[in-house]
Design an enzyme around this catalytic site. Structure first.
Site, PDB file in Angstrom:
ATOM      1  N   VAL A 101       0.839  -1.192   0.000  1.00 15.80           N
ATOM      2  CA  VAL A 101       0.000   0.000   0.000  1.00 15.80           C
ATOM      3  C   VAL A 101       0.880   1.250   0.000  1.00 15.80           C
ATOM      4  O   VAL A 101       1.726   1.409   0.883  1.00 15.80           O
ATOM      5  CB  VAL A 101      -0.920   0.027   1.244  1.00 15.80           C
ATOM      6  N   SER A 102       0.704   2.126  -0.988  1.00 13.97           N
ATOM      7  CA  SER A 102       1.418   3.398  -1.054  1.00 13.97           C
ATOM      8  C   SER A 102       2.932   3.166  -0.984  1.00 13.97           C
ATOM      9  O   SER A 102       3.495   2.503  -1.848  1.00 13.97           O
ATOM     10  CB  SER A 102       0.910   4.316   0.064  1.00 13.97           C
TER      11      SER A 102
END
Length: 285
Positions: A101-102
């Site tokens: 994530v990210s």
């Protein structure tokens, strides 16, 4: 919420890592979560709770975050990928599926590239290829460059609508709830994470990622403009792109909608990797 997890603090040489495993009985490989910058593992629990209860899940705090120790010198993504492989060895896992994530999406890409035999499938959420990404708005990036939102929850709640977009723009209570779960590792750990990505890019070797890859993007993401996710989908040979009607943290705010998409992907039989044609970027489904 945390009662279904087994929390362990492990030591690898001089590095202490806080880990959490939700045991499962699924035939699928365990799902390893690489979290965003400055984000302790508690922040992804709403997403984990939306996944089937029989799916085994592994989460951890990267060095300098949450309950993991801050190293004297910073890691680069290659070093973090090796540390992650050693963590899996310690916990007695072989092959896993990986979701990043990210900031954690960069780590997930590095792991999939460096340890292809350990990563069966790859999920990339709200992330980019690194240094050559199309940046978000300067004001948003300036706020992201500082750990203040993790050190001062009230400030984090105040700026959440502007940096995360989507549901956070419409629900002030959500920003306060999110901020209340933050467990900061301190300024140095945050800066070490920024250093890990300084000058890093996966663009030259994305075509060598052969794992089936699911790419998830928010259509109102102030940090990672959608074109970056389209670039990943275009460059990774066996990738599919889904665009979610939300902001940067759709994995949390739209957990119950996103979890079935991820599970359908994990359940799919592997397809033969095919390079995308050079004529344009992959279309969203």
């Amino acid at each position: 919420m945390s009662q279904s997890f087994v929390f362990r603090t492990i030591i690898l040489d001089t590095q202490t890592l806080r880990t959490a495993v939700r045991p499962g009985s699924s035939h699928l490989p365990p799902l390893l979560i690489c979290n965003g910058i400055g984000a302790n593992l508690e922040l992804v629990l709403p997403f984990v709770n939306a996944l089937p209860a029989d799916l085994e899940v592994i989460a951890f705090d990267v060095p300098g975050v949450g309950g993991s120790s801050t190293p004297l010198l910073p890691y680069r993504f290659g070093g973090l990928a090796r540390l992650m492989a050693r963590m899996l060895d310690y916990l007695n896992y072989g092959q896993v599926n990986v979701i990043g994530v990210s900031w954690g999406g960069a780590l997930a890409q590095q792991f999939a590239h460096d340890f292809p035999e350990r990563c069966k499938k790859l999920v990339l959420a709200a992330t980019s290829a690194g240094a050559f990404m199309v940046p978000g708005k300067p004001k948003v990036l300036l706020r992201m460059a500082s750990p203040r939102r993790y050190l001062q929850p009230s400030y984090g709640a105040k700026i959440a609508p502007h940096i995360y977009g989507g549901t956070f723009r419409r629900d002030p209570e959500l920003a306060l709830e999110h901020a209340s779960k933050i467990r900061s590792g301190g300024k140095l750990g945050y800066y070490w994470q920024l250093f890990a990505g300084l000058g890093w890019t996966s663009l030259p070797w994305l075509h060598r990622i052969r794992q089936p890859t699911l790419i998830l993007a928010g259509d109102d993401d102030p940090i990672i403009p959608l074109v970056n996710m389209r670039l990943l989908a275009w460059r990774i040979p066996n990738a599919e792109l889904h665009v979610i009607d939300d902001g940067h943290l759709f994995l949390i705010t739209r957990a119950r909608a996103v979890a079935p998409i991820i599970m359908a992907f994990l359940e799919e039989e592997p397809k033969r990797a095919v390079m995308h044609p050079p004529g344009g970027l992959a279309r969203a489904s």
